[in-house]
Design an enzyme around this catalytic site. Structure first.
Site, PDB file in Angstrom:
ATOM      1  N   TRP A   4       0.844  -1.206   0.000  1.00  0.00           N
ATOM      2  CA  TRP A   4       0.000   0.000   0.000  1.00  0.00           C
ATOM      3  C   TRP A   4       0.879   1.255   0.000  1.00  0.00           C
ATOM      4  O   TRP A   4       0.521   2.276  -0.587  1.00  0.00           O
ATOM      5  CB  TRP A   4      -0.895  -0.007   1.249  1.00  0.00           C
ATOM      6  CG  TRP A   4      -1.702   1.248   1.420  1.00  0.00           C
ATOM      7  CD1 TRP A   4      -2.953   1.492   0.938  1.00  0.00           C
ATOM      8  CD2 TRP A   4      -1.324   2.433   2.137  1.00  0.00           C
ATOM      9  NE1 TRP A   4      -3.367   2.742   1.298  1.00  0.00           N
ATOM     10  CE2 TRP A   4      -2.391   3.352   2.029  1.00  0.00           C
ATOM     11  CE3 TRP A   4      -0.189   2.815   2.856  1.00  0.00           C
ATOM     12  CZ2 TRP A   4      -2.362   4.619   2.618  1.00  0.00           C
ATOM     13  CZ3 TRP A   4      -0.151   4.072   3.436  1.00  0.00           C
ATOM     14  CH2 TRP A   4      -1.219   4.952   3.307  1.00  0.00           C
ATOM     15  N   HIS A   5       2.052   1.162   0.667  1.00  0.00           N
ATOM     16  CA  HIS A   5       2.915   2.340   0.784  1.00  0.00           C
ATOM     17  C   HIS A   5       3.522   2.746  -0.542  1.00  0.00           C
ATOM     18  O   HIS A   5       3.903   3.892  -0.728  1.00  0.00           O
ATOM     19  CB  HIS A   5       4.033   2.102   1.810  1.00  0.00           C
ATOM     20  CG  HIS A   5       3.549   2.191   3.209  1.00  0.00           C
ATOM     21  ND1 HIS A   5       2.915   1.145   3.837  1.00  0.00           N
ATOM     22  CD2 HIS A   5       3.572   3.202   4.113  1.00  0.00           C
ATOM     23  CE1 HIS A   5       2.577   1.506   5.061  1.00  0.00           C
ATOM     24  NE2 HIS A   5       2.959   2.745   5.253  1.00  0.00           N
ATOM     25  N   GLY A   6       3.661   1.816  -1.439  1.00  0.00           N
ATOM     26  CA  GLY A   6       4.255   2.212  -2.706  1.00  0.00           C
ATOM     27  C   GLY A   6       4.555   1.019  -3.573  1.00  0.00           C
ATOM     28  O   GLY A   6       4.646  -0.115  -3.092  1.00  0.00           O
ATOM     29  N   PHE A  52       2.611   8.366  -1.026  1.00  0.00           N
ATOM     30  CA  PHE A  52       1.885   7.094  -0.944  1.00  0.00           C
ATOM     31  C   PHE A  52       0.423   7.308  -1.316  1.00  0.00           C
ATOM     32  O   PHE A  52      -0.369   6.455  -1.205  1.00  0.00           O
ATOM     33  CB  PHE A  52       1.991   6.495   0.455  1.00  0.00           C
ATOM     34  CG  PHE A  52       3.424   6.362   0.920  1.00  0.00           C
ATOM     35  CD1 PHE A  52       4.410   5.987   0.020  1.00  0.00           C
ATOM     36  CD2 PHE A  52       3.786   6.633   2.213  1.00  0.00           C
ATOM     37  CE1 PHE A  52       5.729   5.879   0.429  1.00  0.00           C
ATOM     38  CE2 PHE A  52       5.104   6.519   2.635  1.00  0.00           C
ATOM     39  CZ  PHE A  52       6.067   6.152   1.744  1.00  0.00           C
TER      40      PHE A  52
END
Lengths: 360, 476
Positions: free
Chosen positions: B334-336, B476
């Site tokens: 999800w962060h990247g 993000f």
């Protein structure tokens, strides 16, 4: 009443805490802003530290004021200027600390390199200046680490304001304490808040000691249009003292005149001429250097370059962080210096026939 | 338009003045339109202006997400047929994850697949689209999607006011980096008349002040130091490299917690309460506790909408470990769209599973509190080290510097002192959170203490100034 008093005390406590926090965090990472790549420093028994021979790295400012490669020669000095002539007259610049060393500028923008371009004579300019090194240390560094490789026609002894505007100099280099070494390299807190303009100067020590006061002074300087260079020259408060950048003179001292005489006699015995240059700063060079002039031995060429920086002050970007010379300022200083060097070289080369000169 | 910019300060002052003016609308107008409805419209327009200041083209994505989930909500409220309801919630999830997947992960998956095929000797010539990542897309898609799921689960009624729902998706204080709010918490605040008390204003300003100190005074001050260590590891010694690694953990906390505090403070001054996003993460004693205290709005989202639906801890130890690993792996992703985030997620998933397994077998750790906290902090630092590096080469270069030994050189204090100072202040703030039961309310602090905090914050921001360093989590 007590409630208001408590509030005022609260505000003062908050400001004091912020000042402490900023002193610990900001000063070391931001305000002074100079970074060398690791590995440039080398411990040295004579001076406490010096620079590593053969160093290659970067000299950069955290706010990206500058970001330039730095390459030192095998003895830890900046590289000499390039010359097409194999028999170019060698000129060595001693002293002048970071200003002559060329804080934040490429080799080509340092004073020695620019002088080499501006002189009539074909010269190869050597730079024996090291940041934080006063004239005394710079001289010893030159004698020990550079002189064996160079046969200069001329040594330009540069005197810069920090800790050198004194008429008594150490008879020998005092041992450097750990604390002083740290002060030299961790950048003295008072250097951090270097004055930026007339308001900062008018506020005197307050603006030099406290980040918040300095910020307010800078803000005032930014919003009030003034001729900054001209104002700076007039508004040095009498109580102001330059921050201690080099260790204080302790132990036996000798008069400046004797020191310069000794240097000259050493150099003349080797066929090398010598001249003294007072490097300018955007603040009252006259006041700083005037007491020194009578202590310079007769017959020694002296050049006070403060006018050069006034001229550079008209340029768009005369100085880098902490008032160090940007290329424009170096250029102005070099232009002022070059004719004097030419004149001394004329005499020196006349005294040594056969030496090559491109003088018309 | 970053929070730490003079443009935003001017924007917020103008919006806030109008917001307060809505309380003083003429009686006749108030009888026809309640003030909170006018305020909602004002906030909605302001939110779109705020977001459009980055890139107005991406407003269409917010509108798309908003329209789909609002319609899904209405559809869910009108149908009792389980198959229809499932299809509707699937539409919401597919459309939100589709938008997110295309804009955030398309390039990553294509390049990873190309590299994999290349490694297998099946080189392909690919032309990937150059896709710009819309700011905050991971936050508002998750927020919008959670509404549809909550309505589907019957945990909240669907809203019938499109403006309220649009404001819920786009509310500017938390639009681009959270906290990821839940509909059942935030929507009722928009639907009901609001008041702004002195306590709200003072507490909001207090949180904004803390947020600016964390972001401007600490995170942005550490950023160049950390960047220097990671971008040019060959130029620093072991001590500086270690300071840089620890410094990034402190930086990312100060950056994100600072943003969250400013967001909460801005909302609070308007009488709106956003959820707490960070609570004493550096004082966590275990990975499980860390994730209860770090980016709380994301970790609870992952728990409620991923971990629990996967089965949570209801299927025995092995399934629990699997669920933990999947949840954290996707949390990392999800962060990247990069492998370091995936590895970071897997690392934390592994830690959670290992801690759980150890506790089930041997019971809780019996180490002294300080050692447990220090150990967890070291584990956290290593995780964020992985999170920060761009490549294996960079990981090797920075860790190699540390491995060479922690020598103390003349330049070491320039790295160590700022990091330790900011770490001490961050821990100090977290200890205060523990003592005061959360981010401090104004009435829990005496007036002189509040005055000192404001003086500290104003002095710090004044000296350091707003720097154009974006919030880390904006990417993000």
């Amino acid at each position: 009443m007590r409630r208001w008093l408590a509030l005022v005390l609260g505000v003062l406590a908050g400001i004091a805490a912020a000042e402490g926090f900023l002193g610990l965090v900001v000063s070391k990472t931001r305000a002074m802003g100079l970074w060398y790549d690791a590995g440039i420093h080398r411990r040295d028994d004579r001076f406490g530290f010096t620079f590593q021979g053969g160093y290659r790295g970067l000299m950069e400012h955290q706010d990206r004021v500058f970001h330039v490669p730095l390459e030192l020669d095998e003895a830890g000095f900046r590289r000499p200027s390039e010359s097409r002539a194999s028999d170019a007259a060698e000129v060595v610049f001693v002293g002048g600390q970071s200003m002559m060393f060329g804080y934040g500028v490429r080799d080509a923008a340092t004073i020695p390199w620019q002088v080499a371009r501006d002189t009539r004579h074909e010269i190869r300019a050597w730079n024996a200046a090291l940041p934080g090194f006063d004239v005394h240390r710079s001289w010893v560094a030159y004698r020990d680490d550079m002189a064996p490789r160079v046969r200069p026609k001329l040594v330009v002894l540069s005197i810069y304001r920090f800790g050198e505007a004194r008429t008594e100099v150490p008879a020998s280099i005092p041992p450097v304490s750990q604390e002083d070494q740290d002060a030299l390299f961790r950048f003295h807190p008072s250097i951090v808040v270097s004055a930026a303009g007339p308001f900062a100067t008018l506020m005197g020590p307050l603006a030099f000691r406290f980040q918040l006061a300095n910020k307010l002074a800078r803000f005032a300087d930014a919003v009030v249009p003034r001729d900054r260079v001209a104002t700076l020259a007039r508004t040095l408060p009498p109580s102001w003292r330059p921050p201690r950048r080099t260790p204080p003179v302790s132990g036996p001292t000798m008069p400046l005149r004797s020191f310069l005489d000794r240097l000259r006699s050493v150099l003349e015995s080797e066929g090398t001429a010598m001249m003294v240059a007072f490097l300018p700063r955007k603040r009252s060079n006259r006041e700083l250097y005037a007491p020194l002039r009578p202590h310079v031995p007769e017959g020694m060429v002296v050049i006070d370059l403060h006018r050069a920086l006034h001229e550079a002050g008209r340029a768009r970007f005369p100085t880098l962080a902490n008032g160090h010379y940007a290329p424009a300022a170096s250029r102005a200083i070099s232009r002022a210096l070059a004719p004097e060097i030419d004149a001394v070289l004329d005499r020196a080369l006349l005294a040594a026939p056969g030496a090559r000169s491109e003088a018309p | 338009m970053n929070f730490h910019s003079t443009l935003f300060v001017g924007f917020f002052v103008a919006v806030y003045a109008l917001y307060l003016a809505c309380f003083r609308l003429p009686q006749g107008l108030r009888d026809r339109i309640p003030p909170h409805r006018v305020q909602n419209l004002l906030l909605l327009v302001a939110s779109y202006v705020f977001y459009g200041a980055w890139d107005w083209r991406f407003l269409s994505l917010i509108w798309l997400s908003t329209a789909i989930d609002f319609a899904v909500g209405i559809g869910l409220s009108r149908s009792d047929d389980p198959r229809v309801r499932k299809r509707l919630v699937a539409v919401s999830m597919l459309s939100n994850l589709g938008i997110l997947g295309f804009f955030k992960y398309f390039g990553f998956f294509v390049s990873s697949a190309t590299e994999l095929l290349g490694a297998l000797g099946l080189g392909l010539e690919t032309r990937t689209l150059s896709i710009v990542l819309p700011v905050g897309i991971s936050f508002y898609t998750f927020q919008s999607m959670s509404y549809a799921i909550d309505v589907y689960r019957g945990e909240m009624p669907a809203t019938r006011n499109p403006f309220d729902f649009a404001l819920y998706v786009a509310f500017f204080p938390q639009l681009v980096a959270g906290p990821i709010e839940r509909g059942k918490w935030l929507l009722p605040q928009f639907q009901q008349p609001r008041t702004v008390t002195g306590q709200d204003v003072q507490t909001g300003l207090l949180w904004i002040a803390f947020g600016y100190v964390l972001k401007v005074g600490m995170a942005d001050t550490l950023a160049p130091l950390v960047d220097h260590v990671f971008e040019r590891p060959e130029s620093v010694d072991g001590t500086a490299a270690l300071a840089g690694i620890v410094g990034f953990t402190v930086q990312i906390y100060c950056d994100f917690a600072g943003y969250s505090l400013i967001a909460r403070g801005l909302a609070r001054t308007m009488g709106i309460v956003l959820m707490q996003n960070f609570r004493m993460p550096f004082l966590a004693e275990s990975p499980r506790e860390f994730w209860r205290h770090w980016h709380i709005s994301l970790s609870t989202w992952l728990r409620d909408y991923l971990y629990v639906p996967l089965g949570g801890n209801r299927g025995g130890p092995l399934l629990t470990y699997r669920n933990l690993a999947i949840t954290m792996l996707l949390g990392g992703l999800w962060h990247g769209a990069a492998w370091n985030f995936v590895i970071w997620g897997a690392y934390h998933g592994g830690l959670l599973a290992a801690t759980r397994a150890r506790e089930e077998r041997f019971g809780p750790a019996r180490l002294p509190y300080a050692l447990r906290v220090a150990g967890m902090f070291a584990v956290t630092v290593f995780g964020f080290f992985v999170f920060r590096v761009d490549s294996l080469e960079q990981f090797r270069a920075v860790s190699g510097r540390v491995a060479q030994g922690l020598t103390w050189s003349l330049t070491s204090p320039a790295y160590v002192v700022p990091v330790l100072t900011c770490l001490a202040l961050a821990v100090g703030y977290q200890v205060a959170q523990e003592r005061l039961g959360g981010d401090p309310e104004a009435d829990r602090l005496s007036p002189p203490v509040r005055a000192a905090i404001f003086a500290f914050a104003i002095s710090t921001v004044l000296v350091v100034g707003f720097r154009p360093t974006p919030f880390v989590y904006f990417q993000f």
